[in-house]
Design a protein around this motif. Structure first.
Motif, PDB file in Angstrom:
ATOM      1  N   ALA B   6      -3.228  10.698   2.263  1.00 25.43           N
ATOM      2  CA  ALA B   6      -2.515  11.730   1.784  1.00 25.43           C
ATOM      3  C   ALA B   6      -1.691  11.338   0.651  1.00 25.43           C
ATOM      4  O   ALA B   6      -1.441  10.362   0.336  1.00 25.43           O
ATOM      5  CB  ALA B   6      -1.457  12.160   3.017  1.00 25.43           C
ATOM      6  N   ILE B   7      -1.085  12.197  -0.367  1.00 28.03           N
ATOM      7  CA  ILE B   7      -0.305  12.228  -1.164  1.00 28.03           C
ATOM      8  C   ILE B   7       1.082  12.595  -0.663  1.00 28.03           C
ATOM      9  O   ILE B   7       1.263  13.608  -0.369  1.00 28.03           O
ATOM     10  CB  ILE B   7      -0.646  13.029  -2.535  1.00 28.03           C
ATOM     11  CG1 ILE B   7      -1.995  12.506  -3.398  1.00 28.03           C
ATOM     12  CG2 ILE B   7       0.755  13.002  -3.447  1.00 28.03           C
ATOM     13  CD1 ILE B   7      -2.223  13.379  -4.407  1.00 28.03           C
ATOM     14  N   VAL B   8       2.099  11.559  -0.743  1.00 22.74           N
ATOM     15  CA  VAL B   8       3.382  11.967  -0.053  1.00 22.74           C
ATOM     16  C   VAL B   8       4.559  12.051  -1.188  1.00 22.74           C
ATOM     17  O   VAL B   8       5.484  12.182  -1.047  1.00 22.74           O
ATOM     18  CB  VAL B   8       3.697  10.947   1.264  1.00 22.74           C
ATOM     19  CG1 VAL B   8       2.808  11.320   2.237  1.00 22.74           C
ATOM     20  CG2 VAL B   8       3.461   9.490   0.564  1.00 22.74           C
ATOM     21  N   ASP B 224      -2.268   9.405   8.975  1.00 24.17           N
ATOM     22  CA  ASP B 224      -1.607   9.307  10.176  1.00 24.17           C
ATOM     23  C   ASP B 224      -0.205   8.799   9.915  1.00 24.17           C
ATOM     24  O   ASP B 224       0.616   8.788  10.942  1.00 24.17           O
ATOM     25  CB  ASP B 224      -2.408   8.557  11.136  1.00 24.17           C
ATOM     26  CG  ASP B 224      -2.680   7.128  10.479  1.00 24.17           C
ATOM     27  OD1 ASP B 224      -2.238   6.570   9.585  1.00 24.17           O
ATOM     28  OD2 ASP B 224      -3.572   6.398  11.248  1.00 24.17           O
ATOM     29  N   LYS B 225       0.339   8.247   8.770  1.00 22.38           N
ATOM     30  CA  LYS B 225       1.692   7.673   8.522  1.00 22.38           C
ATOM     31  C   LYS B 225       2.321   8.785   7.383  1.00 22.38           C
ATOM     32  O   LYS B 225       3.308   8.556   7.063  1.00 22.38           O
ATOM     33  CB  LYS B 225       1.666   6.404   7.865  1.00 22.38           C
ATOM     34  CG  LYS B 225       0.750   5.419   8.584  1.00 22.38           C
ATOM     35  CD  LYS B 225       1.229   4.180   8.441  1.00 22.38           C
ATOM     36  CE  LYS B 225       0.584   3.105   9.472  1.00 22.38           C
ATOM     37  NZ  LYS B 225      -0.658   3.282  10.101  1.00 22.38           N
ATOM     38  N   ALA B 226       1.675   9.701   7.182  1.00 25.56           N
ATOM     39  CA  ALA B 226       2.163  10.797   6.041  1.00 25.56           C
ATOM     40  C   ALA B 226       3.611  11.142   6.402  1.00 25.56           C
ATOM     41  O   ALA B 226       4.275  11.314   5.682  1.00 25.56           O
ATOM     42  CB  ALA B 226       1.202  11.869   5.654  1.00 25.56           C
ATOM     43  N   LYS B 227       3.636  11.756   7.724  1.00 21.38           N
ATOM     44  CA  LYS B 227       4.852  12.341   8.191  1.00 21.38           C
ATOM     45  C   LYS B 227       6.155  11.486   8.183  1.00 21.38           C
ATOM     46  O   LYS B 227       7.161  11.998   8.235  1.00 21.38           O
ATOM     47  CB  LYS B 227       4.670  13.105   9.412  1.00 21.38           C
ATOM     48  CG  LYS B 227       3.821  14.301   9.577  1.00 21.38           C
ATOM     49  CD  LYS B 227       4.557  15.343   9.063  1.00 21.38           C
ATOM     50  CE  LYS B 227       3.835  16.519   8.525  1.00 21.38           C
ATOM     51  NZ  LYS B 227       3.041  17.370   9.467  1.00 21.38           N
ATOM     52  N   ASN B 228       6.069  10.171   8.002  1.00 23.80           N
ATOM     53  CA  ASN B 228       7.094   9.246   7.949  1.00 23.80           C
ATOM     54  C   ASN B 228       7.820   9.235   6.603  1.00 23.80           C
ATOM     55  O   ASN B 228       8.626   8.677   6.334  1.00 23.80           O
ATOM     56  CB  ASN B 228       6.622   7.626   8.096  1.00 23.80           C
ATOM     57  CG  ASN B 228       5.836   7.307   9.510  1.00 23.80           C
ATOM     58  OD1 ASN B 228       6.265   8.150  10.436  1.00 23.80           O
ATOM     59  ND2 ASN B 228       5.231   6.337   9.548  1.00 23.80           N
ATOM     60  N   TYR B 229       6.999   9.788   5.602  1.00 24.54           N
ATOM     61  CA  TYR B 229       7.565   9.955   4.158  1.00 24.54           C
ATOM     62  C   TYR B 229       7.676  11.159   3.784  1.00 24.54           C
ATOM     63  O   TYR B 229       8.672  11.342   2.831  1.00 24.54           O
ATOM     64  CB  TYR B 229       6.274   9.119   3.266  1.00 24.54           C
ATOM     65  CG  TYR B 229       6.202   7.706   3.572  1.00 24.54           C
ATOM     66  CD1 TYR B 229       7.259   6.821   3.478  1.00 24.54           C
ATOM     67  CD2 TYR B 229       4.839   7.387   4.377  1.00 24.54           C
ATOM     68  CE1 TYR B 229       6.875   5.478   3.492  1.00 24.54           C
ATOM     69  CE2 TYR B 229       4.750   5.964   4.581  1.00 24.54           C
ATOM     70  CZ  TYR B 229       5.684   5.250   4.328  1.00 24.54           C
ATOM     71  OH  TYR B 229       5.583   3.780   4.717  1.00 24.54           O
TER      72      TYR B 229
END
Lengths: 141, 396
Positions: B6-8, B224-229
C-alpha cells in the motif's frame, strides 16, 4: 591563407560512415549473414538475432521520406549557423529506416512523406580542430 | 498468498525554479511531507529507493544517501536508481519489490531533479560507437525533432492535424490551472498555441514541455499494516519497466537505424510495459479511471494513450474531439496538467504522477477531482526505449 582541410564525418571508432572520396558515395552498413537484417552504421552484432556474423554492405543511394521535420532551434554549436535545418527518417529499399539530414526544400516546408530522395555529401560546419566536416544528407530527386 | 503493498503517504515540493534551494533541500522537503502524510517517523522507514539526478555529482547521484545524512543515520538500506525519464517509477518499483518480497515492511521512494535550463545537449563522448553523441553531431537530432518526426508520421497515417496537438495543450493548461504544484498555471487557447513560435514542425513552443525542478516522495508499507498509518490506503497493483522490441519502426533515441518491415505496432516499449502491468495487476484497460502519462509534447498524449489503453491508432484524436480526456470526460488524462503544466523534473516526474493519482483515488484534489476514481495509471518514457508504468487502486 591555407585552405581549411575537408574531412568526412566518421563513426567515433574511426570507421567511415560513407564511401569517400567517390562520385557516387554510399552509406556503409552491415548485413547479418544469419538472418539478413541490415543496420546502419556498420556494427559487429545483429540487433535482431544477436549473432556476430555481420558483413559490410553499401546501402542504396536512393530512398523515400518516411517522415520529415524542420528544426528552428539549434542546441549544438555545430548547427548554430544552420537554422532552420531539415531532418528526415528515410526508408531505403533494403527495408531499413535511417534518421538523417535532409536538404532544405526552397519552399521551407518539410518534404512530404513518400518523396523520393538521393544521397549527397555536403560541407556541414566545422569540427573542434577547425576542419570543414563533410556529411551525408538526402536531397529530393 | 502474495503480499499486498500500500501507499500510505505522498508529498511533493512544488514544481518550478528554486535557485535558493539545493536538490537535496527540495528532496528533504518532499520526503518530510510524505512521511507526515503517512503519520510515519523517519526511523520507521525500512528501505529507501531514490531516483538519481544525473546533473549533479554526489547530491544527485547519491541523493538517497543524503536523506539519512539529513534526517538520521538509522542504518536503512538505500538504493539509488537512474533510468532516464523512467527513473521515478523505477524507484517506486524498487520500494514496492522490497516490501513484496518481505525484505521490509515499510519503504519510501523519493526523487528530485533540478534542470530548468531548457534543451538537452549531448553528454560527454563516452567512446566508440556512442549513438547518443553521433545523433546530435551527425544529424542535429534533438529530442523534440525525434518527437516531430513521430508526429508528422502520425499526421500522415491517421490524419491528425496541428489543431489536435494544440488542443491537447489547451486541455492540459485548463487542468494545470487548478494545480497548486504546477509551474505553469495560465490557460492557453488553441489559437495561442498554434501561434507560438515553431520549434520543429509541427510542434510549437507551447506544445513542448519545459525541463524543470521538483521533488516528490511516496511512502509504502505492507497492506496489513496500512491502517496503522493512513485510513485511506492505496494499493500498488503494478510497478513495471519494459523496453522496446526489435521490429518496431518507431525511431528510438539514439538509434541510428530501425527496421522498416512494419512488423510490430509502434511504441512497443509502452505496449510491452502496459501489457506487463495489466498481467501483474489482473486489470484491463477498461478498468482504468484516470491516466497520468508522459506528455513531453502534445504528440505523446495522443500516441501514448493508444499504446497504454490498447486502442486503434487515431482513436485518441476522437477521444480528444469528444472531450473524453478532460477531468469530467470518460477517460481523464493528465488531470494534474501533466508535464505540459508542471514542467518536467525528469528524475522525479513519475512520483509526481503517483502523488496525483493517490490524491485522485483518495478524493482530495478539489476542483480537479475525477469523479469516483478507483484505479489510476501513471506512465513515463525514458531515453533509449525504456517505459515505466504503475497502476494504483483504491483500497479503502
Amino acid at each position: 591563407m591555407e585552405a581549411k582541410k575537408k574531412v568526412p564525418m566518421k563513426n567515433d571508432d574511426g570507421m567511415p560512415l560513407f564511401t569517400w572520396p567517390s562520385d557516387n558515395p554510399q552509406l556503409i552498413g552491415s548485413r547479418c549473414k544469419a538472418c539478413g537484417e541490415i543496420v546502419f552504421p556498420k556494427r559487429p552484432q545483429c540487433p535482431k538475432c544477436y549473432t556476430e556474423t555481420e558483413e559490410e554492405i553499401l546501402l542504396s543511394r536512393r530512398g523515400k521520406v518516411y517522415s520529415s521535420t524542420i528544426s528552428y532551434l539549434a542546441p549544438w554549436t555545430m548547427f548554430k549557423g544552420s537554422v532552420p535545418y531539415s531532418i528526415g527518417h528515410v526508408e531505403l529499399p533494403e527495408k531499413v529506416l535511417i534518421p538523417c539530414r535532409l536538404a532544405l526544400h526552397p519552399s521551407g516546408q518539410p518534404l512530404p512523406i513518400g518523396t523520393k530522395v538521393e544521397l549527397a555529401i555536403e560541407e556541414w560546419g566545422e569540427d573542434e580542430e577547425g576542419n570543414v566536416v563533410l556529411m551525408h544528407l538526402f536531397r529530393q530527386i | 498468498m502474495a503480499r499486498e503493498v500500500a501507499i500510505v503517504g505522498v508529498g511533493m515540493h512544488p514544481w518550478g525554479k528554486y535557485p535558493e534551494k539545493t536538490i537535496v533541500d527540495m528532496c528533504v522537503e518532499a520526503t518530510l511531507k510524505a512521511l507526515q502524510d503517512a503519520n510515519m517517523n523517519w526511523r520507521e522507514v525500512g528501505f529507501v529507493a531514490s531516483g538519481c539526478s544525473p546533473w549533479f555529482h554526489m547530491g544527485g547521484l547519491l541523493i538517497g544517501n543524503y536523506m539519512p545524512e539529513r534526517l538520521g543515520e538509522t542504518g536503512v538500506p538505500v538504493v539509488n536508481v537512474f533510468n532516464a525519464c523512467a527513473t521515478p517509477i523505477s524507484a517506486l518499483r524498487e520500494a514496492y519489490n522490497a516490501i513484496l518480497n518481505g525484505e521490509s515492511d515499510t519503504a519510501i521512494a523519493l526523487a528530485a531533479d533540478k534542470y530548468s535550463g531548457g534543451f538537452f545537449v549531448p553528454d560527454k563522448y563516452v567512446g566508440p560507437r556512442d549513438p547518443d553523441y553521433l545523433r546530435f553531431r551527425m544529424i542535429g537530432l534533438t529530442n523534440p525533432t525525434v518527437w516531430a518526426l513521430w508526429a508528422r508520421r502520425r499526421m500522415h497515417v491517421v490524419g491528425t492535424e496541428p489543431w489536435h496537438f494544440a488542443k491537447v495543450k489547451e486541455k492540459n493548461s485548463q487542468h494545470g490551472a487548478l494545480n497548486p504544484y504546477a509551474r505553469y498555471r495560465k490557460v492557453f487557447t488553441v489559437d495561442e498555441v498554434l501561434n507560438s513560435p515553431m520549434v520543429c514542425d509541427p510542434l510549437t513552443l507551447y506544445e513542448i514541455c519545459a525541463t524543470n525542478e521538483g521533488a516528490a516522495a511516496v511512502v509504502l508499507c505492507a497492506m496489513d499494516k496500512a491502517k496503522n498509518y493512513n485510513s485511506k490506503p492505496i494499493k500498488v497493483s503494478a510497478a513495471i519497466v519494459a523496453t522496446s522490441q526489435f521490429g518496431d519502426p518507431t525511431l528510438v533515441i539514439p538509434y541510428l537505424s530501425r527496421s522498416a518491415k512494419d512488423a510490430l505496432p509502434i511504441h512497443s516499449e509502452i505496449r510491452n510495459a502496459a501489457q506487463r502491468a495489466y498481467k501483474a495487476s489482473g486489470l484491463k484497460p477498461s478498468d482504468i479511471d484516470v491516466v497520468e502519462l508522459h506528455d513531453g509534447c502534445s504528440y505523446h498524449e495522443l500516441a501514448y494513450l493508444e499504446a497504454i489503453l490498447d486502442l486503434e491508432l487515431g482513436e485518441s484524436d476522437r477521444l480528444l474531439e469528444q472531450g473524453a480526456t478532460t477531468i469530467n470526460g470518460k477517460i481523464p488524462v493528465n488531470p494534474s496538467g501533466g508535464s505540459s503544466s508542471l514542467g518536467e523534473a525528469i528524475s522525479a516526474q513519475g512520483l509526481a504522477q503517483a502523488s496525483e493519482i493517490v490524491w485522485q483515488l483518495r478524493g482530495e484534489v478539489g476542483e480537479r477531482q475525477v469523479k469516483d476514481a478507483k484505479v489510476g495509471l501513471g506512465q513515463t518514457y525514458g531515453l533509449m526505449g525504456n517505459c515505466s508504468i504503475c497502476i494504483l487502486e483504491r483500497a479503502f
